[in-house]
Design an enzyme around this catalytic site. Structure first.
Site, mmCIF file in Angstrom:
data_model
loop_
_atom_site.group_PDB
_atom_site.id
_atom_site.type_symbol
_atom_site.label_atom_id
_atom_site.label_comp_id
_atom_site.label_asym_id
_atom_site.label_seq_id
_atom_site.Cartn_x
_atom_site.Cartn_y
_atom_site.Cartn_z
ATOM 1 N N VAL A 12 16.541 39.636 -18.185
ATOM 2 C CA VAL A 12 17.312 38.376 -17.954
ATOM 3 C C VAL A 12 18.366 38.423 -16.876
ATOM 4 C CG1 VAL A 12 19.149 36.694 -18.883
ATOM 5 C CG2 VAL A 12 17.155 37.281 -20.282
ATOM 6 N N SER A 34 18.849 49.524 -11.153
ATOM 7 C CA SER A 34 18.315 47.960 -11.019
ATOM 8 C C SER A 34 17.116 48.340 -10.257
ATOM 9 C CB SER A 34 19.307 47.087 -10.563
ATOM 10 O OG SER A 34 18.529 45.902 -10.305
ATOM 11 N N ASP A 45 28.078 52.602 -19.823
ATOM 12 C CA ASP A 45 27.509 52.424 -21.130
ATOM 13 C C ASP A 45 28.626 51.571 -21.916
ATOM 14 O OD1 ASP A 45 26.697 52.594 -23.850
ATOM 15 O OD2 ASP A 45 25.389 54.108 -23.317
ATOM 16 N N VAL A 46 28.330 50.562 -22.610
ATOM 17 C CA VAL A 46 29.371 49.904 -23.137
ATOM 18 C C VAL A 46 29.988 50.569 -24.252
ATOM 19 C CG1 VAL A 46 28.257 47.418 -22.716
ATOM 20 C CG2 VAL A 46 27.515 48.476 -24.791
ATOM 21 N N SER A 107 22.214 34.927 -30.325
ATOM 22 C CA SER A 107 20.706 34.906 -30.406
ATOM 23 C C SER A 107 20.702 34.001 -31.559
ATOM 24 C CB SER A 107 19.908 36.373 -30.610
ATOM 25 O OG SER A 107 18.765 35.760 -31.256
ATOM 26 N N TYR A 130 19.231 43.189 -35.917
ATOM 27 C CA TYR A 130 19.543 42.541 -34.841
ATOM 28 C C TYR A 130 20.324 41.303 -34.879
ATOM 29 C CZ TYR A 130 19.154 39.950 -30.412
ATOM 30 O OH TYR A 130 19.210 39.401 -29.424
ATOM 31 N N TYR A 197 12.432 29.527 -21.317
ATOM 32 C CA TYR A 197 12.185 30.015 -20.108
ATOM 33 C C TYR A 197 13.173 30.808 -19.173
ATOM 34 C CZ TYR A 197 10.325 30.186 -15.375
ATOM 35 O OH TYR A 197 9.645 30.913 -14.010
#
Length: 329
Positions: A12, A34, A45-46, A107, A130, A197
């Site tokens: 995404v 990337s 890193d978070v 989500s 999750y 999509y």
């Protein structure tokens, strides 16, 4: 406006950067490089709040995409360390840099399975780690917003399963099985499957950045109308112009096979594409209310059928030579 996209090296995020890079000043923060936008990528890193604080200097808004989302994450504590603790760290880093605006991708997993078309007000009832971790992250974000609601801006996006070109997730595996004529329909096939999509998801994130800069907003995202499994097979058949037989197996037999693959994965230590969780997901009705998005003024650039056609043609009709793919759930 300078936007930090955290987790932008994935599926995404790559599409989002491609959409926004000519319109905003962007920085991609990710724990890996990337494949397309290394010129704006920095490693972070978070879970490292000091690193997040350092990197967010000078930013005006954050899009938080980074998450552990696969079905088979081990140890399960990673879901909570990254998804919940990571969100908390990002908010702390934002506060240290006086950043007031965030878009967070959650989500529809927060609702659980087999719910009756839940909207954004529906009670949370996640069934897996999750979903539980995403719901806990949302609660952390809400607490942050409520500290100073006159100044802060929180947009939470709850997408259904996302598919598109270069993604190697569950939808890709399903489309590959259908297009290859190796598809086994578990159950009657009349359960509806919500999908989104990727081209529409990133367009909606752009819409949020430009149009929802105040308050607390939460949106389900689903491309409508939902397809049943039988309708999905029929659509793939039409796009590929080939007859695709679908053999139906009873649900109990499918779950028995899923448990067998769980055992095989445990014995071999390998990650397999079939599991009892995925069989359960496949047979569940995943239909969600998306009227709030439709009433927001956003116009999706693609229909669901067009998104599926673009994906099928890219992956199976005219396969691309770059070999760059993204592994998803």
């Amino acid at each position: 406006m300078k936007i930090a996209i955290i987790g932008g090296s994935g599926f995404v995020g790559t599409r989002l950067i491609d959409l926004l890079h000519d319109k905003y000043e962007l920085m991609n923060i990710d724990k890996r490089e990337s494949p397309f936008f290394n010129d704006i990528t920095v490693i972070g890193d978070v879970r490292d709040v000091d690193r997040m604080t350092e990197l967010l200097k000078g930013c005006d808004a954050v899009v938080l995409l980074a998450a552990e989302h696969r079905d088979d994450v081990s140890p399960v504590s990673l879901y909570y360390d990254v998804n919940v603790g990571g969100a908390r760290n990002v908010l702390q880093a934002m506060d240290a840099n006086n950043i007031k605006h965030i878009v967070f991708t959650s989500s529809v997993a927060v609702y659980g399975l087999n719910k009756s078309n839940p909207n954004e007000e529906y009670p949370a009832d996640p069934f897996n780690n999750y979903g539980k971790s995403k719901w806990q992250a949302e609660e952390v974000l809400r607490e942050w917003y409520n500290v100073s609601p006159q100044e802060r801006n929180l947009n939470i996006l709850r997408p259904t399963v996302i598919f598109g070109e270069r993604n190697r997730g569950n939808v890709y595996n399903l489309l590959k099985q259908i297009s290859g004529g190796k598809f086994l329909m578990i159950g009657k096939g009349d359960n509806k499957k919500s999908m989104a999509y990727v081209g529409n998801i990133v367009a909606f994130i752009e819409f949020l950045l430009g149009n929802k800069q105040q308050g607390y907003n939460i949106y389900n995202y689903i491309d409508k109308p939902d397809f049943t499994m039988n309708e999905l097979v029929d659509h793939v058949s039409k796009v590929l112009k080939k007859h695709i037989p679908a053999t139906h197996f009873p649900y109990w037999l499918g779950m028995l096979g899923g448990y067998g693959f769980d055992l095989l994965a445990a014995v071999t230590g390998k990650k397999l594409t079939i599991s009892s969780v995925r069989v359960k997901k496949f047979c569940a009705t995943t239909q969600f209310d998306a009227s709030k998005v439709h009433q927001s003024g956003f116009k999706a650039p693609y229909t669901l059928g067009e998104g599926l056609q673009r994906t099928l043609e890219y992956e199976f009709v005219h396969p691309q030579p770059d070999n760059i793919t993204f592994i998803s759930e």
